[in-house]
Each structure stands twice: as structure tokens, then as C-alpha cells.
Design a protein around this motif. Structure first.
Motif, short mmCIF file in Angstrom:
data_model
loop_
_atom_site.label_atom_id
_atom_site.label_comp_id
_atom_site.label_asym_id
_atom_site.label_seq_id
_atom_site.Cartn_x
_atom_site.Cartn_y
_atom_site.Cartn_z
N ALA A 38 -30.77 27.94 -30.93
CA ALA A 38 -29.34 27.77 -30.74
C ALA A 38 -28.63 28.74 -31.65
O ALA A 38 -27.73 29.32 -31.48
CB ALA A 38 -28.76 26.50 -30.86
N ASN A 84 -28.87 32.49 -30.19
CA ASN A 84 -28.24 32.85 -28.84
C ASN A 84 -26.63 32.94 -29.27
O ASN A 84 -25.95 33.37 -28.55
CB ASN A 84 -28.53 31.91 -27.48
N THR A 85 -26.34 32.03 -30.37
CA THR A 85 -24.73 32.42 -30.78
C THR A 85 -24.79 33.53 -31.39
O THR A 85 -23.79 34.25 -31.07
CB THR A 85 -24.77 31.21 -31.82
N ASN A 130 -16.50 21.91 -16.91
CA ASN A 130 -17.59 22.14 -18.08
C ASN A 130 -18.13 21.05 -18.98
O ASN A 130 -17.67 20.99 -20.13
CB ASN A 130 -17.17 23.27 -19.07
N ILE A 144 -20.01 30.92 -20.28
CA ILE A 144 -19.90 32.28 -21.22
C ILE A 144 -20.99 33.22 -20.57
O ILE A 144 -20.70 34.48 -20.41
CB ILE A 144 -20.16 31.99 -22.61
N LYS A 195 -12.45 23.99 -18.60
CA LYS A 195 -11.89 22.67 -19.14
C LYS A 195 -11.00 21.99 -18.35
O LYS A 195 -10.95 20.96 -18.17
CB LYS A 195 -11.53 22.92 -20.49
N GLU A 215 -31.42 31.24 -19.09
CA GLU A 215 -30.81 31.19 -20.55
C GLU A 215 -31.62 32.65 -21.23
O GLU A 215 -32.67 32.82 -20.79
CB GLU A 215 -31.79 30.03 -21.26
N SER A 247 -22.30 23.69 -18.83
CA SER A 247 -21.79 23.87 -20.14
C SER A 247 -20.77 25.13 -20.28
O SER A 247 -20.97 26.22 -19.85
CB SER A 247 -22.80 23.75 -21.16
N SER A 248 -20.01 25.11 -21.41
CA SER A 248 -19.18 26.16 -21.84
C SER A 248 -20.29 27.47 -21.92
O SER A 248 -19.78 28.60 -21.64
CB SER A 248 -18.52 26.01 -23.30
N TYR A 249 -21.35 27.03 -22.63
CA TYR A 249 -22.40 28.19 -22.74
C TYR A 249 -22.67 28.85 -21.62
O TYR A 249 -22.92 30.09 -21.44
CB TYR A 249 -23.53 27.69 -23.65
N LYS A 264 -13.35 29.77 -20.28
CA LYS A 264 -13.66 28.53 -20.65
C LYS A 264 -12.54 27.53 -20.62
O LYS A 264 -12.81 26.45 -20.12
CB LYS A 264 -13.98 28.35 -22.17
N ARG A 305 -35.59 28.29 -18.64
CA ARG A 305 -34.60 27.12 -18.55
C ARG A 305 -33.57 27.97 -17.51
O ARG A 305 -33.06 29.11 -18.03
CB ARG A 305 -34.20 26.96 -20.17
N SER A 346 -11.81 23.10 -30.01
CA SER A 346 -13.30 23.07 -29.85
C SER A 346 -14.06 22.30 -30.64
O SER A 346 -13.51 22.02 -31.78
CB SER A 346 -13.99 24.89 -29.99
N PHE A 356 -22.82 26.71 -35.42
CA PHE A 356 -23.37 27.56 -34.13
C PHE A 356 -22.26 27.46 -33.08
O PHE A 356 -21.27 26.69 -33.30
CB PHE A 356 -24.75 27.49 -33.55
N GLY A 357 -22.45 27.83 -31.77
CA GLY A 357 -21.76 27.63 -30.71
C GLY A 357 -20.22 28.24 -31.04
O GLY A 357 -20.31 29.11 -31.71
N ASP A 391 -20.27 22.83 -33.55
CA ASP A 391 -21.78 22.63 -33.24
C ASP A 391 -22.43 22.90 -34.47
O ASP A 391 -22.15 23.96 -35.06
CB ASP A 391 -22.22 23.38 -32.46
P1 GTP Z 1 -16.92 24.90 -26.75
O1 GTP Z 1 -17.63 23.84 -27.52
O2 GTP Z 1 -16.68 24.31 -25.41
O3 GTP Z 1 -15.86 25.74 -27.42
O4 GTP Z 1 -17.83 26.00 -26.47
P2 GTP Z 1 -19.33 26.40 -27.09
O5 GTP Z 1 -19.30 27.95 -27.14
O6 GTP Z 1 -19.48 25.77 -28.39
O7 GTP Z 1 -20.48 26.07 -26.17
P3 GTP Z 1 -21.33 24.65 -25.90
O8 GTP Z 1 -20.61 23.68 -26.92
O9 GTP Z 1 -21.50 24.61 -24.36
O10 GTP Z 1 -22.80 25.03 -26.57
C1 GTP Z 1 -22.89 25.11 -27.83
C2 GTP Z 1 -24.33 26.02 -28.36
O11 GTP Z 1 -25.30 25.36 -27.63
C3 GTP Z 1 -24.28 27.35 -27.40
O12 GTP Z 1 -23.70 28.45 -28.18
C4 GTP Z 1 -25.78 27.57 -27.44
O13 GTP Z 1 -25.92 28.22 -28.57
C5 GTP Z 1 -26.12 26.12 -27.39
N1 GTP Z 1 -26.59 25.65 -26.08
C6 GTP Z 1 -25.74 24.98 -25.18
N2 GTP Z 1 -26.37 24.59 -24.23
C7 GTP Z 1 -27.63 25.11 -24.18
C8 GTP Z 1 -28.83 25.10 -23.48
O14 GTP Z 1 -28.75 24.48 -22.26
N3 GTP Z 1 -29.74 25.71 -23.62
C9 GTP Z 1 -29.89 26.40 -24.88
N4 GTP Z 1 -30.82 27.04 -25.26
N5 GTP Z 1 -28.79 26.43 -25.88
C10 GTP Z 1 -27.62 25.84 -25.36
#
Ligand code: GTP
Ligand code: MG
Length: 334
Positions: free
Chosen positions: A136, A139-140, A170, A184, A165, A287, A179-181, A161, A293, A74, A62-63, A77
Motif C-alpha cells: 500500500a 502504490n501510494t 465509492n 484514481i 463520493k 492493480e 474504492s477511491s483508489y 473522487k 487483483r 479524507s 499512505f492513501g 490511512d
Molecule cells: P480517500 O480516503 O477517499 O480520500 O482516498 P484514498 O486515496 O485514501 O483511497 P482509499 O481510501 O480508497 O485507499 C487508500 C489506499 O489503500 C490506496 O492509496 C492504496 O494504497 C490502498 N488500497 C486501497 N484499495 C486497495 C486494493 O484493493 N488493493 C491494494 N493493493 N491496495 C489498495
């Protein structure tokens, strides 16, 4: 506020848009880095099955590996879905990985969603692993669907993003920023609220069947064919969009009164959301599924002021089409 620059001139817009396209092409993951990630996922899958041969185990990504917003560096996840209770205590996974050549293994079992962090020195991949956290994955999917609707979303969000960074804005876990999320979600809601809008509101379409997962409704319209031309009435270039992104969050949106809501595709007032009693004047980002959240609550007052200052700094520099200066690596004063 009245003397804030309102638009880029033609030359600035062209130069900035061109620089953004160049930067975007440099951020895109290479075939080689994609391959390392895939090999890592296979390796992890083999290790887990080897150790828990009788359990059902699925390794999901995901992510940014799943939402198309990943860059060269990156992390991966991973969400493991399994019926194995022992794996839910993530520290058992951490032990297994540490015994099999992974480095910098950290087990955060006390977090709301317990995770294991690892670094694979062989494949040069950083990874966050959680177990049985289906939200997760949803939402991805939501983010990826928005990314697929209009071709400007991916470069714009990846550059935001990248900027976050480079300016050290972030790191939700360590630095107390966003967070990146969260960044986004800010970008998506910005695109939903343009006039005309560039993105629709996928969770508010009529006739959506509710889909309840972990107690929340995760349904949204996945039929992107019907949104193919959604944003085409808005002709903004990438340069204009980045300029207005920083103008909007740096100067226009009142953080004290409002909540950013991708779910509703608009700005909600804190009173409407019943979040005004939280007594803070900080940015709130809902969220999209887990409505209680606030994604921005990782930043405290001081870091929120810093983030606001950085948004304004970026607005000034982007207003002069200075993308490179805008994304200059932040160095702490010695
Ligand atoms: P980079 O790793 O920086 O490239 O970005 P990323 O898109 O992977 O984002 P990040 O690592 O911040 O988050 C990864 C995933 O975790 C997101 O796509 C969400 O699905 C989930 N996520 C992150 N933070 C939260 C949060 O606070 N709440 C929830 N429900 N999900 C989250
Ligand atoms: Mg990630």
C-alpha cells in the motif's frame, strides 16, 4: 452512439473549467485540517510505543494523506511496520485505542489485509490502520508520482473522487461500489491513453531495476524531472478532460472486453489477461503491482450497472457544463 456530443463549445469549456478550478480550491485541505491529521498521527505513535515499548514501530501514512489527493474530509490511512507479532493481530490495537478515547472502533481481522477503523472525537479524524502491508505504501508512491507529473492530474482526480463520493459510488466495503483508489486508477489510465498522452507509463520504462516486495515487482521510474514536459503537447483544458473522462467510461470503453491497466498504460483485452473466463461483463481494473487483483471486483453486476448509468448521467450534464448538478448529492428515494 453516433449522435453523442463530441466536444464542448468554447463558452462551455471556459465556464466548466472555471467552475472546476473553484471547486478544486474548496476541496483542498486547510492548514487547520492538516494540523489535526498530524496531531492524530503523533498521538497514535505515542499510544503504540507506550503500549509496546520494546518493539520497533514505524507509523507510515499512505492513501490520500500520502498521494496528494486528499480532501478536507479524507480519512487518514495508516500502515504500521513492526516486528511485533501481537500487533499483527490488529484486534490488540483496536482494544488499546478503544481504551484511550477513540470511538467507533471496528476491527476487521478476517479481511485479506486486516484493518482497524477508528474515529478520534477529539481531533475529528477518521482513520484506517493496517499492519505490515508494504504494498500500500508503494502504490501510494506510484500515484503521487503521477500526480506530480502534470498539474492537471490533481484537480481532475480530486473532482472525480468528489463526484464519486457525492453520487455514492465509492464505498467499496459497504456499498459494493468502487474504492477511491479504483477511481484514481481509472483517471490515471484515462490520462495515459489520451492522444497525445498526458501521463507516461512509469512501470514500463527501459532499464528499471526490478524491486520485489511481498512477491511482486514494485519498481517504477521515480525520476519525475525527466517527465516535466511530458503532457505539454496535449493542450486539453480541465473541462475538456472531465467531459472526455465521462464520455470514455460512459460510452466508449467496452467493459465486457477490456481491462484498464495503469501498469501498461493501455487497455488490455480480457483474453490477453486471461480474465475472460471470469464470465463477467463487468469493468476490470488491474492493480498496478498485484497483477492478479481486479480492483473493480468490489462492485457486483447490479452496482456496476448503476455505476455505468451514473457515468452516462454525468456525461450528459458535463456536456452542458453543469458541474454542480453533476455532483449533486445522491439521495435514496424515500
Ligand atoms: P480517500 O480516503 O477517499 O480520500 O482516498 P484514498 O486515496 O485514501 O483511497 P482509499 O481510501 O480508497 O485507499 C487508500 C489506499 O489503500 C490506496 O492509496 C492504496 O494504497 C490502498 N488500497 C486501497 N484499495 C486497495 C486494493 O484493493 N488493493 C491494494 N493493493 N491496495 C489498495
Ligand atoms: Mg483514504
Amino acid at each position: 452512439k453516433s449522435d453523442l456530443k463530441t466536444r464542448l463549445n468554447h463558452e462551455e469549456d471556459e465556464a466548466l473549467t472555471r467552475d472546476m478550478q473553484d471547486l478544486y480550491s474548496r476541496l483542498l485541505p486547510s492548514a487547520e485540517s492538516e494540523q489535526r491529521r498530524t496531531r492524530f498521527i503523533d498521538k497514535l505513535d505515542r499510544l503504540l510505543r507506550g503500549n509496546w515499548p520494546t518493539s520497533s514501530i514505524t507509523v507510515n501514512v499512505f492513501g490520500s494523506t500520502g498521494n496528494n489527493l486528499g480532501t478536507l474530509d479524507s480519512d487518514v490511512d495508516i500502515c504500521i511496520t513492526t516486528d511485533c507479532r501481537e500487533m499483527e493481530r490488529v484486534c490488540s490495537i483496536a482494544e488499546l485505542l478503544a481504551q484511550n478515547g477513540m470511538e467507533r472502533v471496528v476491527c476487521v481481522s478476517s479481511a485479506k489485509v486486516p484493518i482497524v477503523k477508528v474515529w478520534d472525537p477529539e481531533l475529528q479524524v477518521a482513520c484506517d490502520i493496517n499492519v505490515n502491508n508494504p504494498l500500500a505504501l508503494e502504490n501510494t508512491d506510484l500515484v503521487r508520482t503521477y500526480v506530480d507529473i502534470d498539474s492537471r492530474v490533481r484537480p481532475l482526480a480530486m473532482i472525480i473522487k468528489y463526484w464519486a463520493k457525492r453520487r455514492i459510488l465509492n464505498d467499496a466495503a459497504l456499498g459494493g461500489t468502487l474504492s477511491s483508489y479504483t477511481w484514481i486508477c481509472l483517471a490515471l489510465n484515462f490520462l495515459q491513453t489520451r492522444d497525445p498522452p498526458i501521463l507516461p507509463t512509469l512501470q514500463q520504462q527501459p532499464k528499471l531495476e526490478p524491486k520485489i516486495l511481498a512477491g511482486v515487482n514494485v519498481s517504477f521510474d521515480r525520476n519525475i524531472e525527466s517527465y516535466k514536459d511530458f503532457g505539454s503537447r496535449n493542450k486539453s483544458s480541465l473541462g475538456e478532460l472531465l467531459f472526455h473522462f465521462f464520455r470514455y467510461y460512459g460510452h466508449e470503453l467496452d467493459f465486457e472486453q477490456n481491462v484498464v491497466s495503469v501498469r501498461l498504460g493501455r487497455i488490455l483485452s480480457k483474453v490477453e489477461k486471461q480474465w475472460h473466463l471470469l464470465q463477467d461483463n463487468r469493468l476490470c481494473v488491474e492493480e498496478p503491482f498485484n497483477l492478479s487483483r481486479n480492483l473493480a471486483n468490489t462492485a457486483d453486476d447490479t452496482s456496476m450497472r448503476g455505476i455505468h448509468m451514473e457515468l452516462r448521467r454525468a456525461f450528459e450534464l458535463i456536456g452542458e457544463a453543469k458541474l454542480e448538478d453533476c455532483c449533486e448529492q445522491f439521495e435514496y428515494p424515500k
